[in-house]
Design a protein around this motif. Structure first.
Motif, PDB file in Angstrom:
ATOM      1  N   LEU A  86       0.822  -1.204   0.000  1.00 22.07           N
ATOM      2  CA  LEU A  86       0.000   0.000   0.000  1.00 22.07           C
ATOM      3  C   LEU A  86       0.859   1.258   0.000  1.00 22.07           C
ATOM      4  O   LEU A  86       0.524   2.245  -0.660  1.00 22.07           O
ATOM      5  N   THR A  87       1.965   1.250   0.743  1.00 23.93           N
ATOM      6  CA  THR A  87       2.786   2.458   0.830  1.00 23.93           C
ATOM      7  C   THR A  87       3.599   2.695  -0.438  1.00 23.93           C
ATOM      8  O   THR A  87       4.030   3.826  -0.698  1.00 23.93           O
ATOM      9  N   ARG A  88       3.835   1.634  -1.212  1.00 24.38           N
ATOM     10  CA  ARG A  88       4.571   1.827  -2.469  1.00 24.38           C
ATOM     11  C   ARG A  88       3.748   2.602  -3.493  1.00 24.38           C
ATOM     12  O   ARG A  88       4.309   3.238  -4.390  1.00 24.38           O
ATOM     13  N   ALA A  89       2.443   2.531  -3.369  1.00 20.87           N
ATOM     14  CA  ALA A  89       1.585   3.265  -4.307  1.00 20.87           C
ATOM     15  C   ALA A  89       1.719   4.768  -4.066  1.00 20.87           C
ATOM     16  O   ALA A  89       1.772   5.224  -2.917  1.00 20.87           O
ATOM     17  N   ARG A  90       1.770   5.525  -5.117  1.00 18.98           N
ATOM     18  CA  ARG A  90       1.855   6.986  -4.977  1.00 18.98           C
ATOM     19  C   ARG A  90       0.532   7.523  -4.432  1.00 18.98           C
ATOM     20  O   ARG A  90      -0.530   6.920  -4.636  1.00 18.98           O
ATOM     21  N   PRO A  91       0.583   8.650  -3.721  1.00 19.08           N
ATOM     22  CA  PRO A  91      -0.647   9.220  -3.161  1.00 19.08           C
ATOM     23  C   PRO A  91      -1.756   9.402  -4.201  1.00 19.08           C
ATOM     24  O   PRO A  91      -2.932   9.186  -3.900  1.00 19.08           O
ATOM     25  N   ALA A  92      -1.381   9.793  -5.408  1.00 20.01           N
ATOM     26  CA  ALA A  92      -2.389   9.980  -6.449  1.00 20.01           C
ATOM     27  C   ALA A  92      -3.111   8.672  -6.758  1.00 20.01           C
ATOM     28  O   ALA A  92      -4.301   8.682  -7.097  1.00 20.01           O
ATOM     29  N   GLN A  93      -2.399   7.534  -6.627  1.00 20.77           N
ATOM     30  CA  GLN A  93      -3.030   6.241  -6.849  1.00 20.77           C
ATOM     31  C   GLN A  93      -4.041   5.930  -5.754  1.00 20.77           C
ATOM     32  O   GLN A  93      -5.111   5.385  -6.012  1.00 20.77           O
TER      33      GLN A  93
END
Length: 227
Positions: free
Chosen positions: A61-68
């Motif tokens: 979950l943290t690897r995903a960029r905030p925009a994702q």
């Protein structure tokens, strides 16, 4: 009117799972049976917690960029709105709410996710001036697994109220319905698609759900370390 499945399963570690014991659900207005639910055992609760912990530790979950994450939350809201009418009918039959109130609960749940979608890409650290030669800054890290015990009276709304924040800030979620009611708190398309997390575009173990009376798996879950 919408057809209601005769038996409902728990969603644990990316799979729909039955249980050796079932809970019977009756319409509170007519006392007629609505459906049965797989009653989660202590082993089911432990497996759900381990799946959520594994997801949190994997940093998927943290690897995903905030925009994702914004996209995820908005998609979840879209899915909830898409099944608001059908879900309201199920909630009305198993919970006893007026149909209009049941539908409002689904819309409220969607609005929770829409609201926090606007927050997901605005979580920022802080730079603290300490003078020449010093650099100080803060970063926010997810806590890990958020365990939620959802009561019978507002299952969709309360579950969404918890899930919206955990998803926005990258925690994984273990939600348990602690009642003898049907599992309408599995919002979005979870009762008519095989993989609700795929429908909601989030990693499968990020959210796990189970139903029980609360006292059986609830107490051991609360004592489980690392949650």
């Amino acid at each position: 009117m919408y057809p209601i499945a005769s038996h409902w399963l728990n969603y644990i570690d990316g799979q729909w799972r039955d249980s050796d014991q079932h809970l019977a659900v009756h319409n509170p207005g007519t006392a007629k049976p609505v459906a049965t639910i797989a009653q989660a055992s202590v082993a089911d609760a432990e497996q759900a917690l381990l799946a959520a912990r594994r997801c949190a530790d994997s940093a998927e979950l943290t690897r995903a960029r905030p925009a994702q994450r914004v996209t995820w939350l908005l998609r979840i809201a879209e899915e909830i709105r898409a099944v608001a009418d059908e879900g309201a009918w199920v909630l009305c039959q198993e919970n006893g709410k007026r149909l209009c109130d049941a539908r409002d609960e689904f819309i409220e749940a969607a609005r929770y996710f829409e609201y926090y979608a606007g927050m997901a890409d605005k979580i920022e650290g802080t730079s603290i001036p300490l003078g020449n030669g010093y650099m100080d800054f803060t970063l926010y890290d997810p806590m890990g697994v958020s365990a939620q015990i959802v009561p019978w009276n507002f299952p969709v709304s309360i579950c969404a109220r918890s899930a919206r924040v955990t998803r926005a800030i990258c925690n994984s979620l273990r939600a348990a319905r602690a009642s003898r009611r049907a599992s309408t708190f599995r919002s979005a398309r979870s009762w008519r698609t095989p993989t609700p997390s795929r429908s909601m575009a989030t990693p499968s173990p990020a959210t796990v759900t189970s139903a029980s009376t609360g006292t059986r798996p609830g107490a051991p879950s609360g004592r489980t370390t690392g949650t």
